[in-house]
Design a protein around this motif. Structure first.
Motif, mmCIF file in Angstrom:
data_model
loop_
_atom_site.group_PDB
_atom_site.id
_atom_site.type_symbol
_atom_site.label_atom_id
_atom_site.label_comp_id
_atom_site.label_asym_id
_atom_site.label_seq_id
_atom_site.Cartn_x
_atom_site.Cartn_y
_atom_site.Cartn_z
ATOM 1 N N UNK A 71 0.815 -1.222 0.000
ATOM 2 C CA UNK A 71 0.000 0.000 0.000
ATOM 3 C C UNK A 71 0.845 1.266 0.000
ATOM 4 N N UNK A 72 2.092 1.172 0.462
ATOM 5 C CA UNK A 72 2.981 2.327 0.496
ATOM 6 C C UNK A 72 3.716 2.572 -0.814
ATOM 7 N N UNK A 73 3.466 1.748 -1.829
ATOM 8 C CA UNK A 73 4.107 1.924 -3.128
ATOM 9 C C UNK A 73 5.448 1.230 -3.259
ATOM 10 N N UNK A 74 5.858 0.488 -2.231
ATOM 11 C CA UNK A 74 7.116 -0.249 -2.365
ATOM 12 C C UNK A 74 6.922 -1.401 -3.342
ATOM 13 N N UNK A 75 7.960 -1.670 -4.112
ATOM 14 C CA UNK A 75 7.909 -2.738 -5.109
ATOM 15 C C UNK A 75 8.846 -3.862 -4.693
ATOM 16 N N UNK A 76 8.486 -5.069 -5.106
ATOM 17 C CA UNK A 76 9.249 -6.253 -4.750
ATOM 18 C C UNK A 76 9.069 -7.284 -5.852
ATOM 19 N N UNK A 77 10.129 -8.016 -6.139
ATOM 20 C CA UNK A 77 10.032 -9.145 -7.066
ATOM 21 C C UNK A 77 10.568 -10.373 -6.359
ATOM 22 N N UNK A 78 9.905 -11.489 -6.569
ATOM 23 C CA UNK A 78 10.449 -12.772 -6.158
ATOM 24 C C UNK A 78 11.061 -13.364 -7.418
ATOM 25 N N UNK A 79 12.369 -13.515 -7.399
ATOM 26 C CA UNK A 79 13.144 -13.903 -8.574
ATOM 27 C C UNK A 79 13.559 -15.362 -8.444
ATOM 28 N N UNK A 80 13.276 -16.145 -9.484
ATOM 29 C CA UNK A 80 13.690 -17.544 -9.533
ATOM 30 C C UNK A 80 14.914 -17.643 -10.425
ATOM 31 N N UNK A 81 16.033 -18.098 -9.858
ATOM 32 C CA UNK A 81 17.260 -18.298 -10.627
ATOM 33 C C UNK A 81 17.198 -19.653 -11.304
ATOM 34 N N UNK A 82 17.096 -19.655 -12.609
ATOM 35 C CA UNK A 82 16.923 -20.889 -13.368
ATOM 36 C C UNK A 82 18.061 -21.876 -13.121
ATOM 37 N N UNK A 83 19.286 -21.409 -13.175
ATOM 38 C CA UNK A 83 20.440 -22.299 -13.069
ATOM 39 C C UNK A 83 20.739 -22.744 -11.643
ATOM 40 N N UNK A 84 20.104 -22.137 -10.647
ATOM 41 C CA UNK A 84 20.326 -22.499 -9.248
ATOM 42 C C UNK A 84 19.122 -23.220 -8.632
ATOM 43 N N UNK A 85 17.946 -23.027 -9.226
ATOM 44 C CA UNK A 85 16.743 -23.654 -8.678
ATOM 45 C C UNK A 85 16.303 -23.026 -7.372
ATOM 46 N N UNK A 86 16.643 -21.732 -7.184
ATOM 47 C CA UNK A 86 16.317 -21.036 -5.941
ATOM 48 C C UNK A 86 15.675 -19.677 -6.222
ATOM 49 N N UNK A 87 15.094 -19.118 -5.168
ATOM 50 C CA UNK A 87 14.462 -17.797 -5.239
ATOM 51 C C UNK A 87 15.245 -16.802 -4.395
ATOM 52 N N UNK A 88 15.080 -15.529 -4.720
ATOM 53 C CA UNK A 88 15.539 -14.456 -3.839
ATOM 54 C C UNK A 88 14.638 -13.245 -4.055
ATOM 55 N N UNK A 89 14.514 -12.391 -3.027
ATOM 56 C CA UNK A 89 13.721 -11.169 -3.187
ATOM 57 C C UNK A 89 14.587 -10.043 -3.744
#
Length: 194
Positions: free
Chosen positions: A131-149
């Motif tokens: 609601x405060x306008x902050x943006x975030x992506x949950x990123x999936x690294x294809x070659x690592x099989x993991x996520x990071x924000x």
């Protein structure tokens, strides 16, 4: 992995597990409850730009597959190129359609992989906002099989909200396979939807 690999410090590459993408909808529920972030309905697959007839055919097949979905509330899937020379296949859905968006991301990754373009795949992401306008992506690294924000600071040129990223990591530790090496939390400046 052999003895020589162990002695020389080589590791076996992680096999991509695209089914990890299907954990995003449940992680989104946790993210909304704990931090107030909701899906924007935008997601994208990033890959090294490829030229040639084989890639164009794959792109047309993916485009036709995703555009055939009549339940799409956003614009059609589109191909974009960023300032760094990477290509993004962007899917836009309604904010309430995260499971369908995940299906789109999975379909794009799978089609690229099946057609021999797996080595060009870099990451996939789903965008969120609060609601405060902050943006975030949950990123999936294809070659690592993991996520990071990844959380770009609002109004700041190429600066990240590291505190928010660490908070999201702790929040989603039980929902997603989080990348433990913070050095691999690459910024995705100019990513669609951010």
């Amino acid at each position: 992995m052999g003895l020589l690999d162990i002695l020389l410090g080589r590791t076996k590459p992680v096999v991509p597990d695209l089914d990890q993408l299907f954990a995003l909808p449940s992680a989104a529920v946790t993210l909304q409850a704990a931090a107030g972030f909701t899906p924007t309905g935008t997601g994208a697959v990033c890959f090294a730009t490829v030229e040639g007839a084989a890639f164009e055919q794959t792109h047309r097949e993916v485009q036709a597959l995703l555009d055939a979905d009549t339940d799409r509330s956003g614009p059609p899937v589109e191909l974009r190129r960023d300032d760094y020379g990477y290509s993004w296949l962007v899917s836009a859905r309604g904010p309430e359609q995260l499971p369908e968006l995940v299906n789109d991301l999975h379909a794009v990754n799978s089609a690229m992989e099946v057609n021999g373009f797996g080595p060009q795949l870099l990451c996939s992401l789903a965008a969120f906002t609060d609601d405060g306008g902050r943006r975030l992506a949950l990123v999936y690294l294809y070659k690592r099989g993991t996520f990071y924000p990844f959380a770009p600071l609002p109004g700041a040129a190429e600066r990240r909200d590291n505190a928010l990223e660490l908070q999201v990591r702790a929040t989603l530790a039980n929902d997603l396979r989080i990348e433990q090496d913070l050095g691999r939390w690459f910024p995705v400046w100019g990513a669609p939807g951010l």
